[in-house]
Write an enzyme that holds these catalytic residues in place. Structure first.
Site, PDB file in Angstrom:
ATOM      1  N   ASP A  85      38.296 -17.847  38.431  1.00 27.42           N
ATOM      2  CA  ASP A  85      39.406 -16.836  38.021  1.00 27.42           C
ATOM      3  C   ASP A  85      40.693 -17.580  37.928  1.00 27.42           C
ATOM      4  O   ASP A  85      41.135 -18.448  38.671  1.00 27.42           O
ATOM      5  CB  ASP A  85      39.570 -16.038  39.139  1.00 27.42           C
ATOM      6  CG  ASP A  85      38.480 -14.942  39.231  1.00 27.42           C
ATOM      7  OD1 ASP A  85      37.668 -14.921  38.397  1.00 27.42           O
ATOM      8  OD2 ASP A  85      38.568 -14.093  40.125  1.00 27.42           O
ATOM      9  N   GLY A 107      34.170 -13.839  40.041  1.00 29.09           N
ATOM     10  CA  GLY A 107      32.852 -13.384  39.482  1.00 29.09           C
ATOM     11  C   GLY A 107      32.398 -12.208  40.176  1.00 29.09           C
ATOM     12  O   GLY A 107      32.398 -12.276  41.397  1.00 29.09           O
ATOM     13  N   ALA A 147      29.343 -13.012  42.588  1.00 31.13           N
ATOM     14  CA  ALA A 147      29.794 -13.856  43.750  1.00 31.13           C
ATOM     15  C   ALA A 147      30.699 -13.099  44.901  1.00 31.13           C
ATOM     16  O   ALA A 147      30.476 -13.331  46.073  1.00 31.13           O
ATOM     17  CB  ALA A 147      30.307 -15.141  43.343  1.00 31.13           C
ATOM     18  N   ASN A 200      32.285   2.510  38.371  1.00 25.48           N
ATOM     19  CA  ASN A 200      33.723   2.901  38.626  1.00 25.48           C
ATOM     20  C   ASN A 200      34.023   4.111  37.604  1.00 25.48           C
ATOM     21  O   ASN A 200      33.130   4.424  36.789  1.00 25.48           O
ATOM     22  CB  ASN A 200      34.659   1.920  38.738  1.00 25.48           C
ATOM     23  CG  ASN A 200      35.097   1.158  37.423  1.00 25.48           C
ATOM     24  OD1 ASN A 200      34.403   1.737  36.271  1.00 25.48           O
ATOM     25  ND2 ASN A 200      35.600   0.135  37.340  1.00 25.48           N
ATOM     26  N   GLY A 228      39.177   4.083  42.505  1.00 31.53           N
ATOM     27  CA  GLY A 228      40.516   3.287  42.644  1.00 31.53           C
ATOM     28  C   GLY A 228      41.243   4.351  43.766  1.00 31.53           C
ATOM     29  O   GLY A 228      40.729   4.731  44.933  1.00 31.53           O
ATOM     30  N   GLY A 237      36.997  -3.518  43.951  1.00 34.93           N
ATOM     31  CA  GLY A 237      35.887  -2.709  43.778  1.00 34.93           C
ATOM     32  C   GLY A 237      34.504  -3.711  44.331  1.00 34.93           C
ATOM     33  O   GLY A 237      33.629  -3.359  44.777  1.00 34.93           O
ATOM     34  N   ASP A 238      34.752  -5.103  44.034  1.00 32.90           N
ATOM     35  CA  ASP A 238      33.711  -6.043  44.465  1.00 32.90           C
ATOM     36  C   ASP A 238      33.730  -6.128  46.185  1.00 32.90           C
ATOM     37  O   ASP A 238      32.607  -6.166  46.844  1.00 32.90           O
ATOM     38  CB  ASP A 238      34.020  -7.239  44.286  1.00 32.90           C
ATOM     39  CG  ASP A 238      33.684  -7.394  42.663  1.00 32.90           C
ATOM     40  OD1 ASP A 238      33.091  -6.927  42.012  1.00 32.90           O
ATOM     41  OD2 ASP A 238      34.495  -8.441  42.117  1.00 32.90           O
TER      42      ASP A 238
HETATM   43  O1  RIB Z   1      35.790  -7.648  39.765  1.00 29.29           O
HETATM   44  C1  RIB Z   1      36.749  -8.747  39.646  1.00 29.29           C
HETATM   45  C2  RIB Z   1      36.043 -10.159  38.917  1.00 29.29           C
HETATM   46  O2  RIB Z   1      35.920  -9.589  37.775  1.00 29.29           O
HETATM   47  C3  RIB Z   1      36.909 -11.315  38.814  1.00 29.29           C
HETATM   48  O3  RIB Z   1      36.700 -12.000  40.165  1.00 29.29           O
HETATM   49  C4  RIB Z   1      36.496 -11.821  37.613  1.00 29.29           C
HETATM   50  O4  RIB Z   1      35.767 -13.117  37.838  1.00 29.29           O
HETATM   51  C5  RIB Z   1      35.385 -11.056  37.100  1.00 29.29           C
HETATM   52  O5  RIB Z   1      34.257 -11.257  37.052  1.00 29.29           O
END
Ligand code: RIB
Length: 304
Positions: free
Chosen positions: A15, A41, A44, A186, A224, A253-254
């Site tokens: 990023d 990502g 990841a 989402n 959100g 969100g991740d």
């Molecule tokens: O959800 C956030 C991610 O979206 C970021 O880390 C970026 O790499 C994209 O994949």
């Protein structure tokens, strides 16, 4: 408690993050405030979130044969992931995401997929042992769709719990719904797939029912600041978001989805999983970056 096993097939991006007071307008040049590189990502990020909470996480991923790829391999190892199915390709560079974050913590993201899009169904099949022994599998849409579908099929055949985060938004084939025990868009992704705006909790419930009709076993729509909504054939409930001051929402969100995977794989109820994931996401938005902002289990102050 037994350590839950989670297998993730997904993306690894570097990023490239610029902070700005406000987003530039078309054709405008503005001065940024600062610039950082972070590991990101969606795949990841979610895998590392599940590992930070205590999961044993196996990653299926691909990076380029370059500096970012080398750094990413080290990041996976430092984060304690099982990397037997992380490979390096000469055919594409490591994925990157150009991210801009404004003073309100809102972001805009452009992903250049690179090596992530070199992942094939054959790469997924090499990891069949890890998929079969998992308590839950988790995937997104930052690797090719055929690889994602193969991953879900292998897990379903082995009766492993499947969690599919349909991000970023794209048109989906009907069969992917029936491969999802938990289908997790989402609000913008839900709107694209439902074909109507998803702006309220009622809209999210309506979209959730539509996805159940297409074959998903259950649906979690994340919204959100409005929180998240669960929909299944016989249950609907809403978990409000915690009110906090956001510094950077990248990866929130991740953090949420990785936590859902960890708690469901641990055997928690969906109610507990969503409440805990909401708390993890609220902690994550108070720091910069994606993985750098994720709390450990101890940081979360959970009662058990
Ligand atoms: O959800 C956030 C991610 O979206 C970021 O880390 C970026 O790499 C994209 O994949």
């Amino acid at each position: 408690m037994k350590q839950p096993k989670i297998c993730v097939a997904g993306s690894s991006n570097m990023d490239l993050v610029t902070s700005v007071k406000r987003m530039p307008l078309p054709a405008e040049t503005i001065h940024g405030i600062d610039f950082h590189t972070f590991f990101g990502g969606k795949g990841a990020n979610q895998a590392i979130m599940a590992a930070k909470l205590g999961g044993r996480v196996t990653m299926i991923a691909k990076v380029g044969n370059d500096g970012f790829g080398q750094q990413y391999l080290e990041n996976y190892q430092k984060s304690g992931l099982v990397t037997d199915y992380v490979s390096v390709t000469d055919d594409a560079p490591t994925g990157i995401a150009a991210i801009t974050v404004d003073a309100q913590g809102q972001n805009s993201i452009i992903v250049v997929s690179g090596a992530n899009f070199a992942i094939t169904p054959a790469d997924i099949e090499k990891a069949i042992p890890a998929v079969r022994e998992a308590d839950a599998v988790l995937c997104q849409l930052e690797i090719p769709l055929d690889a994602t579908i193969r991953f879900l099929e292998i897990a379903k055949d082995a009766n492993v719990l499947t969690i599919f985060n349909s991000a970023p938004a794209q048109e989906l084939p009907e069969k992917i719904y029936a491969l999802s025990d938990y289908f997790c868009p989402n609000e913008t992704e839900a709107a694209l797939m439902a074909g109507f705006p998803v702006k309220t909790i009622e809209d999210a419930e309506k979209a959730g029912r539509l996805f159940i009709g297409r074959g998903a076993k259950s649906v979690i729509v994340t919204m959100g600041g409005l929180g998240s909504i669960f929909v299944s054939a016989n249950k609907v409930f809403h978990v409000p978001a915690e009110k906090v001051k956001a510094v950077d929402t990248t990866g929130a969100g991740d953090a949420y989805i990785g936590s859902i995977a960890y708690f469901l794989a641990s055997g928690a109820s969906i109610e507990t999983a969503m409440e805990n994931a909401t708390h993890v996401a609220a902690l994550s938005v108070q720091k910069s970056g994606a993985q750098t902002s994720f709390p450990s289990y101890a940081d979360c102050g959970f009662s058990v």
